[in-house]
Structure formats: C-alpha cells, structure tokens
Write an enzyme that holds these catalytic residues in place. Structure first.
Site, PDB file in Angstrom:
ATOM      1  N   TYR A  48      37.579  30.428  36.206  1.00 32.72           N
ATOM      2  CA  TYR A  48      38.918  29.339  36.570  1.00 32.72           C
ATOM      3  C   TYR A  48      38.405  28.438  37.883  1.00 32.72           C
ATOM      4  O   TYR A  48      38.410  27.069  37.624  1.00 32.72           O
ATOM      5  CB  TYR A  48      40.130  30.078  36.867  1.00 32.72           C
ATOM      6  CG  TYR A  48      41.464  29.317  37.617  1.00 32.72           C
ATOM      7  CD1 TYR A  48      41.971  28.514  36.753  1.00 32.72           C
ATOM      8  CD2 TYR A  48      41.603  29.413  38.849  1.00 32.72           C
ATOM      9  CE1 TYR A  48      43.034  27.684  37.014  1.00 32.72           C
ATOM     10  CE2 TYR A  48      42.523  28.270  39.255  1.00 32.72           C
ATOM     11  CZ  TYR A  48      43.473  27.689  38.470  1.00 32.72           C
ATOM     12  OH  TYR A  48      44.334  26.862  38.768  1.00 32.72           O
ATOM     13  N   SER A  71      53.769  19.801  30.201  1.00 32.70           N
ATOM     14  CA  SER A  71      54.824  19.412  31.267  1.00 32.70           C
ATOM     15  C   SER A  71      56.357  20.226  30.777  1.00 32.70           C
ATOM     16  O   SER A  71      57.313  19.747  30.964  1.00 32.70           O
ATOM     17  CB  SER A  71      55.033  17.736  31.132  1.00 32.70           C
ATOM     18  OG  SER A  71      54.981  17.389  29.929  1.00 32.70           O
ATOM     19  N   THR A  72      56.068  21.278  29.939  1.00 30.10           N
ATOM     20  CA  THR A  72      57.317  21.787  29.502  1.00 30.10           C
ATOM     21  C   THR A  72      57.874  22.968  30.317  1.00 30.10           C
ATOM     22  O   THR A  72      58.896  23.655  30.187  1.00 30.10           O
ATOM     23  CB  THR A  72      57.220  22.447  28.009  1.00 30.10           C
ATOM     24  OG1 THR A  72      56.148  23.209  28.116  1.00 30.10           O
ATOM     25  CG2 THR A  72      56.749  21.365  27.072  1.00 30.10           C
ATOM     26  N   SER A 100      43.080  22.553  41.796  1.00 30.18           N
ATOM     27  CA  SER A 100      43.684  23.630  42.767  1.00 30.18           C
ATOM     28  C   SER A 100      42.823  23.957  43.882  1.00 30.18           C
ATOM     29  O   SER A 100      41.631  23.655  43.982  1.00 30.18           O
ATOM     30  CB  SER A 100      43.425  24.940  41.678  1.00 30.18           C
ATOM     31  OG  SER A 100      43.759  26.203  42.504  1.00 30.18           O
ATOM     32  N   GLY A 128      56.671  24.956  34.693  1.00 26.65           N
ATOM     33  CA  GLY A 128      55.992  24.773  35.888  1.00 26.65           C
ATOM     34  C   GLY A 128      56.065  23.479  36.679  1.00 26.65           C
ATOM     35  O   GLY A 128      56.859  22.825  36.828  1.00 26.65           O
ATOM     36  N   ILE A 129      54.669  23.340  37.115  1.00 27.90           N
ATOM     37  CA  ILE A 129      54.265  22.166  37.872  1.00 27.90           C
ATOM     38  C   ILE A 129      54.514  20.979  37.167  1.00 27.90           C
ATOM     39  O   ILE A 129      54.887  19.816  37.406  1.00 27.90           O
ATOM     40  CB  ILE A 129      53.012  22.229  38.666  1.00 27.90           C
ATOM     41  CG1 ILE A 129      52.879  23.280  39.675  1.00 27.90           C
ATOM     42  CG2 ILE A 129      52.344  20.872  39.069  1.00 27.90           C
ATOM     43  CD1 ILE A 129      51.483  23.612  40.290  1.00 27.90           C
ATOM     44  N   THR A 189      50.674  16.043  30.895  1.00 30.13           N
ATOM     45  CA  THR A 189      50.239  17.062  29.912  1.00 30.13           C
ATOM     46  C   THR A 189      50.845  18.496  30.289  1.00 30.13           C
ATOM     47  O   THR A 189      51.073  18.559  31.667  1.00 30.13           O
ATOM     48  CB  THR A 189      48.807  17.235  29.722  1.00 30.13           C
ATOM     49  OG1 THR A 189      48.080  17.526  30.897  1.00 30.13           O
ATOM     50  CG2 THR A 189      48.121  15.792  29.164  1.00 30.13           C
TER      51      THR A 189
END
Length: 264
Positions: free
Chosen positions: A154, A15-16, A141, A18-19, A13
C-alpha cells in the site's frame, strides 16, 4: 475567502463513501457540478439520493465503474463527458505482511491505486490544457512518505502517486492546469469506523475516543492526537481545486495531523 466553483464540472472517483463522499459534497457545496463514481450502480444511486436530500439544487450525476481495470477506467471516461476537476480518490488498503504478498495482490493495488489515476489523467488532462484551466488531485496518504511495515504494498502505491502527480504538474507546466497530491493521515472514514466498532462496543467509549487511542497507539507522532474527519480532508481538497489555489501545483499537501515528523 469564498470558494466558488460555479460552472466547473468535477469527477470524484470512489465517492460513494468516506473521504471521496466528503470531497464530492464539498465540491458541490462550492457550486461545482459533481459526477459521483462507485463500483456498483446501487451504491451510486444511493449516494445520489442522499446528496440530493442534503444539497437541494446541487447538480449531480453518477457513473458505476470499477477502476481496478483498464476496462473500468475506459467505461468511466466514455461516460463522464467534459471534466474540469479530476479527483483521483479510488484506492484500496489492507494489512498484509510483505512475505505473504504475492504478485496478484501487488498487481491489484497497482492497478487500483496507481493506474486508475494514470488512465483517467491521460484521458482527461489534454482537454483541460486546451481550455487553459483544470485541477487534478491525487488522494495519496502519509503512508506514501511514512511506509508502514505491515502494508508495504500500500505504501509503495501511495509513494507512486506522489511521483505521478509531481511529474504531471511539470508536464502541463504553464497551461493553467494544476496537479497536486493530498496526503491524509489517520481519518475517521467508514472503513476505520467499521474496524473500531468492536472496541467501541466493548469499551463503551465514543467512536472518536477509540479512534484517538488507535491513532496514538499506531501513529504516536500525531500532533493533533486524534483521527481527522473526512470533512477536514475534503476542505483541503476543495481549496486545492479552487481558483484561489492557482499558484499551488506539483505539491504534496499534508492533512496528516502532523504524523510525518518533519518541517517540510
């Protein structure tokens, strides 16, 4: 060690970029068929074009869906088909003082960062258990353990992911399916690069140098004393998804550069 995920189908998810993009690329390089996800059809199409050029022969597809709502998660599940590897990477972050964070923002973070993983895992895990093999990974994170005072909302959502992944691992115990969390620390993703671009232009330093200064100013416990690359995070995720990682489940695996100052 040669990681071979041929015959496995992965959904990553968000996934366009960055990580998430680095994870999708890493899984495809290991032989998995990869389903790309992003919030817009344009971003999905652009990513598929990019990866097709970088990885000739990779089997790729894409689904546009916003996972900040139940409807978006349902749409993704309805189009995804059978999945062997689920990487719950969708998430949002941003600085906000606790006393200025209203219920609407808490709900937005909860639905995007936590409930998207709840919904997708609830829908896709049973088939993995029935097959006797599967991998679910939550991209949490270091903020889930080292709650930042300037974005408590967050940090709470990332702590919740740790509890969720541990509970799911116990729920599917003995099935051949593993569930883990990966905890990146400061990572030179697209978002961080954009945030630091003004300082790069002002100072004349490289992006990597400015990012290292940022890390040491805001995460001085970092042992590597720099930002990780998205590929370094992806490498850990690809291993966790591999056949070789079959004895690792219910774990919170850190790729935080040593920011969390403990020995466990």
């Amino acid at each position: 060690m040669k990681i071979d995920l041929s015959g496995k189908r992965a959904l990553v998810t968000a996934s366009t970029g960055g990580i998430g993009l680095a994870i999708a690329k890493g899984l495809a390089e290991a032989g998995a068929e990869v389903v790309i996800n992003g919030r817009s059809q344009q971003s999905v199409d652009d990513t598929l074009t990019r990866l097709a050029g970088e990885l000739p022969g990779a089997v790729l597809s894409g689904i546009a869906a916003d996972l900040g709502s139940a409807q978006g998660s349902d749409a993704l599940v309805g189009s995804a088909g059978a999945i062997d590897i689920l990487v719950n990477n969708a998430g949002i972050y941003g600085l906000q003082d606790f006393f200025d964070t209203d219920d609407a923002l808490w709900d937005q973070y909860w639905h995007t960062n936590v409930m998207s993983g709840v919904r997708l895992s609830r829908a896709l895990l049973p088939a993995m258990v029935e097959k006797g093999w599967g991998r679910v990974v939550f991209i949490s994170s270091e903020s889930g353990r080292n709650i930042p005072a300037d974005m408590i909302h967050y940090g709470v959502s990332k702590t919740a992911q740790l509890a969720l992944s541990r509970g799911l691992a116990k729920r599917v115990a003995g099935s051949g399916v593993t569930v883990n969390s990966v905890l990146p620390g400061p990572t030179l993703s697209d978002g961080l690069a954009a945030m630091l671009q003004e300082e790069v232009q002002r100072s004349g330093q490289s992006l990597e140098a400015v990012a290292a200064d940022f890390v040491m100013a805001h995460r001085p416990t970092s042992v590597i004393q720099r930002a990780a690359s998205t590929e370094e995070v992806a490498n850990m995720v690809v291993y966790i998804c591999s056949l070789q990682a079959s004895a690792t489940t219910g774990a919170a695996v850190r790729v935080d550069g040593g920011v969390v100052d403990d020995i466990v």
